[in-house]
Write a protein that holds these residues in place. Structure first.
Motif, PDB file in Angstrom:
ATOM      1  N   SER A 302      -5.158  15.417   7.033  1.00  7.48           N
ATOM      2  CA  SER A 302      -4.122  15.442   5.992  1.00  7.48           C
ATOM      3  C   SER A 302      -3.092  14.350   6.222  1.00  7.48           C
ATOM      4  CB  SER A 302      -3.438  16.816   5.976  1.00  7.48           C
ATOM      5  OG  SER A 302      -4.369  17.838   5.748  1.00  7.48           O
ATOM      6  N   TRP A 303      -2.737  14.115   7.475  1.00  5.32           N
ATOM      7  CA  TRP A 303      -1.770  13.074   7.820  1.00  5.32           C
ATOM      8  C   TRP A 303      -2.303  11.692   7.428  1.00  5.32           C
ATOM      9  CZ3 TRP A 303       0.413  12.363  13.499  1.00  5.32           C
ATOM     10  CH2 TRP A 303       1.493  11.490  13.453  1.00  5.32           C
ATOM     11  N   PHE A 304      -3.547  11.418   7.811  1.00  5.53           N
ATOM     12  CA  PHE A 304      -4.150  10.121   7.497  1.00  5.53           C
ATOM     13  C   PHE A 304      -4.334   9.942   5.995  1.00  5.53           C
ATOM     14  CE2 PHE A 304      -8.112   7.380   7.417  1.00  5.53           C
ATOM     15  CZ  PHE A 304      -7.428   6.204   7.680  1.00  5.53           C
ATOM     16  N   VAL A 305      -4.769  10.989   5.315  1.00  2.00           N
ATOM     17  CA  VAL A 305      -4.969  10.906   3.871  1.00  2.00           C
ATOM     18  C   VAL A 305      -3.637  10.702   3.154  1.00  2.00           C
ATOM     19  CG1 VAL A 305      -5.669  12.229   1.838  1.00  2.00           C
ATOM     20  CG2 VAL A 305      -7.125  12.199   3.858  1.00  2.00           C
ATOM     21  N   ALA A 306      -2.554  11.296   3.655  1.00  2.00           N
ATOM     22  CA  ALA A 306      -1.238  11.088   3.038  1.00  2.00           C
ATOM     23  C   ALA A 306      -0.848   9.611   3.090  1.00  2.00           C
ATOM     24  CB  ALA A 306      -0.190  11.942   3.740  1.00  2.00           C
ATOM     25  N   SER A 307      -1.182   8.936   4.199  1.00  2.00           N
ATOM     26  CA  SER A 307      -0.893   7.495   4.299  1.00  2.00           C
ATOM     27  C   SER A 307      -1.725   6.705   3.289  1.00  2.00           C
ATOM     28  CB  SER A 307      -1.176   7.003   5.715  1.00  2.00           C
ATOM     29  OG  SER A 307      -0.366   7.677   6.661  1.00  2.00           O
ATOM     30  N   ILE A 308      -3.015   7.067   3.169  1.00  2.00           N
ATOM     31  CA  ILE A 308      -3.862   6.388   2.187  1.00  2.00           C
ATOM     32  C   ILE A 308      -3.345   6.632   0.771  1.00  2.00           C
ATOM     33  CG2 ILE A 308      -6.201   6.275   1.241  1.00  2.00           C
ATOM     34  CD1 ILE A 308      -7.245   7.122   3.961  1.00  2.00           C
ATOM     35  N   ALA A 309      -2.973   7.878   0.489  1.00  2.00           N
ATOM     36  CA  ALA A 309      -2.495   8.215  -0.851  1.00  2.00           C
ATOM     37  C   ALA A 309      -1.187   7.504  -1.174  1.00  2.00           C
ATOM     38  CB  ALA A 309      -2.308   9.733  -0.956  1.00  2.00           C
ATOM     39  N   THR A 310      -0.338   7.298  -0.173  1.00  2.00           N
ATOM     40  CA  THR A 310       0.919   6.588  -0.403  1.00  2.00           C
ATOM     41  C   THR A 310       0.664   5.148  -0.811  1.00  2.00           C
ATOM     42  OG1 THR A 310       2.050   8.002   1.208  1.00  2.00           O
ATOM     43  CG2 THR A 310       3.109   5.930   0.635  1.00  2.00           C
ATOM     44  N   VAL A 311      -0.337   4.505  -0.191  1.00  2.00           N
ATOM     45  CA  VAL A 311      -0.716   3.154  -0.599  1.00  2.00           C
ATOM     46  C   VAL A 311      -1.224   3.167  -2.042  1.00  2.00           C
ATOM     47  CG1 VAL A 311      -2.259   1.214  -0.150  1.00  2.00           C
ATOM     48  CG2 VAL A 311      -1.231   2.456   1.759  1.00  2.00           C
ATOM     49  N   GLY A 312      -2.037   4.179  -2.380  1.00  2.00           N
ATOM     50  CA  GLY A 312      -2.483   4.311  -3.767  1.00  2.00           C
ATOM     51  C   GLY A 312      -1.334   4.530  -4.725  1.00  2.00           C
ATOM     52  N   GLY A 313      -0.319   5.284  -4.278  1.00  5.37           N
ATOM     53  CA  GLY A 313       0.863   5.479  -5.118  1.00  5.37           C
ATOM     54  C   GLY A 313       1.647   4.198  -5.314  1.00  5.37           C
ATOM     55  N   ALA A 314       1.697   3.349  -4.266  1.00  3.08           N
ATOM     56  CA  ALA A 314       2.382   2.054  -4.401  1.00  3.08           C
ATOM     57  C   ALA A 314       1.711   1.200  -5.463  1.00  3.08           C
ATOM     58  CB  ALA A 314       2.393   1.337  -3.052  1.00  3.08           C
ATOM     59  N   LEU A 315       0.379   1.197  -5.456  1.00  2.00           N
ATOM     60  CA  LEU A 315      -0.339   0.446  -6.488  1.00  2.00           C
ATOM     61  C   LEU A 315      -0.135   1.073  -7.863  1.00  2.00           C
ATOM     62  CD1 LEU A 315      -3.675  -0.233  -4.565  1.00  2.00           C
ATOM     63  CD2 LEU A 315      -1.712  -1.766  -4.838  1.00  2.00           C
ATOM     64  N   GLY A 316      -0.103   2.407  -7.915  1.00  2.00           N
ATOM     65  CA  GLY A 316       0.102   3.080  -9.187  1.00  2.00           C
ATOM     66  C   GLY A 316       1.489   2.893  -9.746  1.00  2.00           C
ATOM     67  N   SER A 317       2.477   2.607  -8.861  1.00  2.00           N
ATOM     68  CA  SER A 317       3.839   2.394  -9.354  1.00  2.00           C
ATOM     69  C   SER A 317       3.947   1.141 -10.208  1.00  2.00           C
ATOM     70  CB  SER A 317       4.810   2.294  -8.178  1.00  2.00           C
ATOM     71  OG  SER A 317       4.539   1.141  -7.397  1.00  2.00           O
ATOM     72  N   GLY A 318       2.936   0.235 -10.090  1.00  2.00           N
ATOM     73  CA  GLY A 318       2.935  -0.939 -10.955  1.00  2.00           C
ATOM     74  C   GLY A 318       2.768  -0.596 -12.418  1.00  2.00           C
ATOM     75  N   LEU A 319       2.261   0.620 -12.696  1.00  8.42           N
ATOM     76  CA  LEU A 319       2.127   1.064 -14.086  1.00  8.42           C
ATOM     77  C   LEU A 319       3.440   1.569 -14.665  1.00  8.42           C
ATOM     78  CD1 LEU A 319      -1.244   3.030 -13.695  1.00  8.42           C
ATOM     79  CD2 LEU A 319      -0.923   0.678 -14.514  1.00  8.42           C
ATOM     80  N   GLU A 320       4.419   1.838 -13.781  1.00 12.98           N
ATOM     81  CA  GLU A 320       5.722   2.298 -14.256  1.00 12.98           C
ATOM     82  C   GLU A 320       6.519   1.117 -14.799  1.00 12.98           C
ATOM     83  OE1 GLU A 320       6.588   5.398 -14.326  1.00 12.98           O
ATOM     84  OE2 GLU A 320       5.528   6.464 -12.732  1.00 12.98           O
ATOM     85  N   SER A 321       7.329   1.358 -15.797  1.00 11.03           N
ATOM     86  CA  SER A 321       8.219   0.319 -16.298  1.00 11.03           C
ATOM     87  C   SER A 321       9.389   0.138 -15.334  1.00 11.03           C
ATOM     88  CB  SER A 321       8.755   0.691 -17.684  1.00 11.03           C
ATOM     89  OG  SER A 321       9.561   1.853 -17.617  1.00 11.03           O
ATOM     90  N   ASP A 322       9.978  -1.054 -15.356  1.00  9.13           N
ATOM     91  CA  ASP A 322      11.135  -1.309 -14.503  1.00  9.13           C
ATOM     92  C   ASP A 322      12.279  -0.366 -14.825  1.00  9.13           C
ATOM     93  OD1 ASP A 322       9.624  -3.308 -13.491  1.00  9.13           O
ATOM     94  OD2 ASP A 322      10.759  -4.964 -14.382  1.00  9.13           O
ATOM     95  N   GLU A 323      12.446  -0.039 -16.102  1.00  9.97           N
ATOM     96  CA  GLU A 323      13.516   0.874 -16.504  1.00  9.97           C
ATOM     97  C   GLU A 323      13.304   2.262 -15.925  1.00  9.97           C
ATOM     98  OE1 GLU A 323      11.871  -1.092 -18.497  1.00  9.97           O
ATOM     99  OE2 GLU A 323      13.412  -2.560 -19.033  1.00  9.97           O
ATOM    100  N   ALA A 324      12.049   2.716 -15.890  1.00 14.25           N
ATOM    101  CA  ALA A 324      11.766   4.041 -15.336  1.00 14.25           C
ATOM    102  C   ALA A 324      12.075   4.098 -13.849  1.00 14.25           C
ATOM    103  CB  ALA A 324      10.305   4.411 -15.590  1.00 14.25           C
ATOM    104  N   ILE A 325      11.733   3.040 -13.128  1.00 12.63           N
ATOM    105  CA  ILE A 325      12.006   3.020 -11.688  1.00 12.63           C
ATOM    106  C   ILE A 325      13.503   2.938 -11.426  1.00 12.63           C
ATOM    107  CG2 ILE A 325      11.647   1.716  -9.555  1.00 12.63           C
ATOM    108  CD1 ILE A 325       8.958   0.857 -10.610  1.00 12.63           C
ATOM    109  N   ARG A 326      14.212   2.133 -12.196  1.00  7.32           N
ATOM    110  CA  ARG A 326      15.671   2.056 -12.014  1.00  7.32           C
ATOM    111  C   ARG A 326      16.333   3.384 -12.347  1.00  7.32           C
ATOM    112  NH1 ARG A 326      15.110  -2.970 -15.003  1.00  7.32           N
ATOM    113  NH2 ARG A 326      14.991  -4.724 -13.552  1.00  7.32           N
ATOM    114  N   ALA A 327      15.838   4.044 -13.401  1.00  6.92           N
ATOM    115  CA  ALA A 327      16.392   5.349 -13.760  1.00  6.92           C
ATOM    116  C   ALA A 327      16.161   6.370 -12.659  1.00  6.92           C
ATOM    117  CB  ALA A 327      15.776   5.841 -15.069  1.00  6.92           C
ATOM    118  N   ALA A 328      15.039   6.242 -11.945  1.00  3.09           N
ATOM    119  CA  ALA A 328      14.749   7.173 -10.863  1.00  3.09           C
ATOM    120  C   ALA A 328      15.517   6.833  -9.598  1.00  3.09           C
ATOM    121  CB  ALA A 328      13.246   7.176 -10.562  1.00  3.09           C
TER     122      ALA A 328
END
Length: 347
Positions: A302-328
């Motif tokens: 679970s620990w190792f998979v969480a690290s892999i998933a976080t990298v996947g989340g970093a790539l997925g954050s590219g789909l977010e708009s800049d306004e959405a990230i700033r709002a968050a």
């Protein structure tokens, strides 16, 4: 605060006075962080509205003589300017209420009409001081409106201001604000949990390597969010105070995003652990890894998979708009200030 102030001030003044409190909200842009300029703006507004006393609260980190400004008081004009980040991130409501009360009572003192008398009748340091920040009177130039000033200095004062700025950004709202990044992270984690290659890697990794994987994935996520959404603050001014403000803003951004990413990481770890408990069996796992499936293996995977998933989340954050990230990542007022600065820069 305005609902309780009249009665509290009337009770503390002890002179049969009655206080009426009016609240006005106006944005201060991040390019107007000069305390004398803000004091003059407040004084102009006070003269227009015919107010007796004005206490201006701002979540801007203010600096004076290379020190972090806590509060400016002008007894002659009945004006106070209070920087909320210097109150820290804990018990902010109570500290702010006490600070406002002491400022109003000091300004309402008819004996404090000059600079020297104002210093002799200084309000108690209690609302401002604490174990985490040494607060003391600061220097005031002769041409300034303020006649009494409190400042915070040293590493502990810097830490307190930084914590106050991070609290204003509300980093816990970063998690629900990045829905697409979280969806990508959850999908990555779900797929990685059922991948036998990941099982073998997790079983062979030592604790230091798992820590390195965690730190690397979290750092990647933080850096990607800051760079992709252009959260890094840059100033065109070359003054030392402007550079200090720039460093303080960027530090608060890194800490804010870092807290949000760490919360996401812990959530992914728990979700992946539950998913592994549900989907994995001892026979299949042992046949692939030659290692019995015990509690340690569940935790390591679970620990190792969480690290892999976080990298996947970093790539997925590219789909977010800049306004959405700033709002968050930022409070509403900070978004307004940065938007105003960007518009001015574009013009």
């Amino acid at each position: 605060m305005a609902q309780t102030l009249p009665d509290r001030l009337a009770g503390k003044s002890g002179q049969g006075r009655r206080f009426d409190v009016e609240v006005v909200s106006e944005p201060f842009t991040a390019g107007a962080e000069d305390p004398p300029t803000l004091m003059r703006r407040v004084m102009d507004r006070a003269s227009t509205e015919n107010w007796d006393i004005v206490v201006a609260l701002t979540d801007l980190p203010l600096h004076s003589h290379r020190r972090k400004l806590v509060v400016d008081l002008s007894h002659e004009h009945g004006v106070a300017l209070l920087s909320l980040p210097t109150l820290g991130g804990w018990r902010l409501q109570r500290r702010a209420r006490r600070a406002v009360e002491e400022a109003v009572l000091s300004l309402a003192n008819p004996q404090a009409t000059g600079a020297e008398e104002a210093r002799r009748s200084q309000p108690p340091l209690g609302p401002f001081a604490g174990r985490l920040a040494p607060i003391h009177p600061g220097p005031v130039d002769e041409d300034e409106t303020a006649d009494l000033r409190y400042v915070a200095s040293g590493p502990r004062g810097y830490l307190r201001v930084l914590v106050g700025m991070v609290r204003a950004n509300r980093p816990w709202l970063l998690v629900p604000g990045l829905s697409k990044a979280l969806a990508a992270a959850l999908a990555t984690g779900a797929i990685a949990t059922v991948n036998s290659t990941v099982w073998n890697l997790a079983a062979s990794l030592s604790a230091p390597r798992l820590v390195i994987a965690m730190v690397g994935s979290v750092a990647l996520m933080i850096g990607w969010l800051i760079v992709d959404a252009n959260l890094w603050h840059r100033t065109a001014e070359a003054t030392p105070e402007a550079r200090k403000r720039e460093a303080l803003y960027n530090a608060s951004t890194v800490v804010t995003v870092g807290i949000g990413v760490l919360v996401c990481y812990v959530g992914l770890l728990v979700i992946n652990w539950v998913w592994a408990l549900f989907i994995l069996t001892d026979q299949v796992f042992a046949s692939m890894t030659r290692t019995p499936l015990h509690a340690t293996e569940y935790w390591t995977l679970s620990w190792f998979v969480a690290s892999i998933a976080t990298v996947g989340g970093a790539l997925g954050s590219g789909l977010e708009s800049d306004e959405a990230i700033r709002a968050a990542a930022y409070s509403k007022r900070e978004q307004e200030r940065r938007r105003t600065l960007q518009d001015d820069h574009d013009d």
